[in-house]
Design a protein around this motif. Sequence first.
Motif, short mmCIF file in Angstrom:
data_model
loop_
_atom_site.label_atom_id
_atom_site.label_comp_id
_atom_site.label_asym_id
_atom_site.label_seq_id
_atom_site.Cartn_x
_atom_site.Cartn_y
_atom_site.Cartn_z
N PRO A 240 0.72 1.17 -20.24
CA PRO A 240 0.78 2.55 -20.73
C PRO A 240 1.18 3.54 -19.63
O PRO A 240 0.73 3.44 -18.49
CB PRO A 240 -0.65 2.80 -21.19
N PHE A 241 2.04 4.48 -19.99
CA PHE A 241 2.43 5.58 -19.10
C PHE A 241 2.13 6.90 -19.80
O PHE A 241 2.52 7.09 -20.96
CB PHE A 241 3.93 5.51 -18.75
N GLY A 284 8.60 18.75 -18.84
CA GLY A 284 7.96 17.44 -18.83
C GLY A 284 8.99 16.40 -19.24
O GLY A 284 10.18 16.69 -19.31
N PRO A 285 8.58 15.19 -19.55
CA PRO A 285 7.21 14.74 -19.39
C PRO A 285 7.02 14.04 -18.06
O PRO A 285 7.97 13.73 -17.36
CB PRO A 285 7.07 13.73 -20.53
N THR A 286 5.78 13.80 -17.76
CA THR A 286 5.47 12.88 -16.67
C THR A 286 5.61 11.45 -17.18
O THR A 286 5.76 11.22 -18.38
CB THR A 286 4.02 13.09 -16.20
N ALA A 287 5.56 10.49 -16.29
CA ALA A 287 5.47 9.07 -16.65
C ALA A 287 4.43 8.45 -15.74
O ALA A 287 4.69 7.50 -15.00
CB ALA A 287 6.82 8.39 -16.51
N ILE A 288 3.23 9.01 -15.80
CA ILE A 288 2.14 8.61 -14.91
C ILE A 288 1.51 7.31 -15.41
O ILE A 288 1.10 7.22 -16.57
CB ILE A 288 1.06 9.71 -14.84
N PRO A 289 1.43 6.27 -14.56
CA PRO A 289 0.75 5.05 -14.99
C PRO A 289 -0.68 5.35 -15.46
O PRO A 289 -1.46 5.97 -14.73
CB PRO A 289 0.76 4.17 -13.73
#
Length: 426
Positions: A240-241, A284-289
């Motif tokens: 998931p990100f 955005g968006p972020t793609a934060i783990p």
Amino acid sequence: MGEIIPFSEKCVMVGHPRKAGRMMQTDFLIVGGGIVGLSLARELAQRFPGAEILLIEKEKEIAWHASGRNSGVLHAGFYYSSDSLKAQFTLSGNKALTDYCLANGLSINRCGKVVVAAAESEIEGLHELKRRADRNGVDVRLIDAKELNELEPNARTLQKALFSPSTSAVNPKQICRHIASAFPKNVQILCDRRFMGREKGGIFTQKEKIHFRYLFNAAGLYADRVARHFGAARDFTLIPFKGIYLRYRDDDLLQRHVYPVPNLRNPFLGVHFTKTVDGHVKIGPTAIPAFWRENYDFSDRFNLRELGEIVAQEARLFLLNRFNFRRLALEEMRKYQRRFFIGESRKLVKRLDPGRFGGHTPPGIRAQLLNLKTHELVMDFLIEHAEDSTHVLNAVSPAFTSAFSFARHIVDESAKHLQVRSSAAP
């Protein structure tokens, strides 16, 4: 339109999916009430008007996860290599959803999009996107800085930019709810039904057993888990990100979407400006783990088992540094810092007031598939077939845009495994 061929005299099912005690029966069972699951139900209903179709969703409403939390952008289809499923279905999917919105009076902002270069090293990236657009049959124009200024005066670029007139913005939840509301009587949706496991001839939820002729797995964040009950997805797992947007308080800042030149070696498009369906602007968006599959905030739906599994996978990716995961993870984590996040967006525009950014919009989770053998992210849509079932394993962006066309393809492919005759099937 189509005809079901009975596979057993005992299993001929007529009328609405029926419940006997805590047992239900249906012809087609769909797991997952996002855009892909809904589009599959729509496609099946059109092809097989005599079949009973049951869709189950684990939440109390449809489109609660990615389908209701995405940017709302209808992509044009020029990012993807011509041999990919994404390229094959995004152009036609964009037209199909645009026509659907117009025909049904649904909200759509046909604002278009520009892709800008922040450095000379990105100019070749613009040309590569133009080549992909040409191969994919997408209307995209390479323009100079003067033409960009006429189209989008506040956008900043170096020498060249791309203009995509067919990129739009829609209201994802509105579309999903309309699709569901328009189903014929042979389609039934049951919410608050969690897939718990498989049994002979069917599956069971926390409330009943359901026997089916054929199952379509469109379970999003849990598609790999569902697939393993059928012997599929053995070489894959979902990582998931987290995607976060920041709202800007001046709607006149931009009239179109403004995107950077992406790194085509990973599936993320970088921080960009989105013009929403109602005319607002957000970055955005972020793609934060993320650390568990529904990790929308630091405590929401915490799952200790998933935490251990996902952190172990992310640590392995960090050490191996495949697809530059180490750099990606560190840069994305920095986007929790408001100043850095806003700073990334300032590269794309001439004028921006950091003080006019408001709060975050509801976060989303991207269910990104990881190949366990190669330790690489799966870049394209991916489906697998197993016993009496088809599994949609990597329905990431632009899956919303592509949903109608992608669903048609999934049913086409599944027809080879179904005991079904259909005039629409190959």
